[in-house]
Design an enzyme around this catalytic site. Sequence first.
Site, PDB file in Angstrom:
ATOM      1  N   HIS A  31      58.593 -16.022 -20.256  1.00  0.00           N
ATOM      2  CA  HIS A  31      59.684 -14.707 -20.462  1.00  0.00           C
ATOM      3  C   HIS A  31      58.748 -13.604 -19.911  1.00  0.00           C
ATOM      4  CE1 HIS A  31      62.460 -17.800 -22.718  1.00  0.00           C
ATOM      5  NE2 HIS A  31      63.230 -16.893 -22.105  1.00  0.00           N
ATOM      6  N   ASP A  88      57.395 -12.487 -23.382  1.00  0.00           N
ATOM      7  CA  ASP A  88      56.625 -13.285 -24.110  1.00  0.00           C
ATOM      8  C   ASP A  88      55.062 -12.627 -23.831  1.00  0.00           C
ATOM      9  OD1 ASP A  88      58.842 -14.701 -24.786  1.00  0.00           O
ATOM     10  OD2 ASP A  88      58.464 -16.226 -23.083  1.00  0.00           O
TER      11      ASP A  88
END
Length: 441
Positions: free
Chosen positions: A106, A109
């Site tokens: 993501h 992240d």
Amino acid sequence: MKVEAPKTYFQDIPDIKYEGLESDNPLAFRWYDENKVVAGKTLRDHFKFACAYWHSFNDTGADPFGESTHQFPWNEYKFSIDRARAKADAAFEFITKLHLPYYCFHDMDVVDYTSDVADNDKRLQTLTSHLKQKQQDTGAKLLWGTANLFSNKRYMNGAATNPDFLVLAHGAAQVKAALDATIELGGENYVFWGGREGYMSLLNTNMKREKEHLARFLHTAKDYARRNGFKGTFFIEPKPAEPSKHQYDYDVETVVGFLRQYDLIGDFKINIEVNHATLAGHTFTHELQAAADHGVLGSIDANRGDYQNGWDTDQFPNNINEITEAMLIFLEAGGLQGGGVNFDAKIRRNSTDPQDLFYAHIGAMDTFARALIIADEILQNSEYKKFRQERYASFNSGKGKQFEEGILKLEDLRQYAIDNGEPEVRSGRQEWLENLINRYI
């Protein structure tokens, strides 16, 4: 005072190699020989194993009742870009030692986000350049990217389905940046998971309008990606609930109906998560079969739940029976369409040693490899396929075949029942089939 990054983060962990069934080394593969050919392809090509960036390098072990237990050395950096680069260095060291060909992420992240759209774009662009260099250095690839449209408080009522257009626009800005990063990194796919695309109460929800907005959002994102050179596949990842009471991407059949209704089926396939299947009241194999039957079996987020817990525990897969049955479907469907097997799983809160993350991935990769080898043996050497084919033999010719071809009318079916009398009872032989699978295991 600036903290100097260690040269390596897993210096005490050796390169993980295949050593075979005779090995007792917990830091070696016993089944996963990436070059072993099964059903015409190497295990590496069958699975396209990927590391989940979020769980492996962001999950701290914290839960609603306790603080973090996983202490990451890259968090010693106070400046977010330095911290993000160090985390990427650790991730690619891990990926390289395990010989994982892929990873997934993501946007949030990769680097910490703020509430400033332009600043977030710059942060992600900076880390995209770093990740691109790491990919070039190691040979690892991006299986898919995605945007986190569920963690920020602005998304408490959804992103693409939010009743506030400004929130939807923020979600679109985030997706644009994540797509740009995915394209720049040569990502092979892009995933949409609607973590909050649903409702908590119908009392305050216009469900029809929200689903129309979701479809328009997906079309808009897809069109942007195609205009900017993205050739890969878009995935929808179903989940029935949690965190929302009801999510619009409930399960495979629901998603397929949505894709067909809104003319998205040509560009989108399904990313099936095992624990999401069980939360929907299905088995992993049910969701795989449904996706395969519709021609949308795209990718897998591999994990498992806990039989005693009714939520998404994201544990590493280790159930050889479950995965063997899944691999039967996998092989008969011809494998995945574009995607791979991403370990969307996290080590337990009390697993605090660096090698625990290696043990988890080694065990999961061995489980999938073993299951695929067993499934291929079952398909090639047992009566499994023959029995299933013979069970439907009455539709292969005569009136049964005419029914499948749409030739018979309802009156014809009635007359056939009269002419042929009561059907004989035929066993489904479920126990025999279960024993057959256990025998090959």
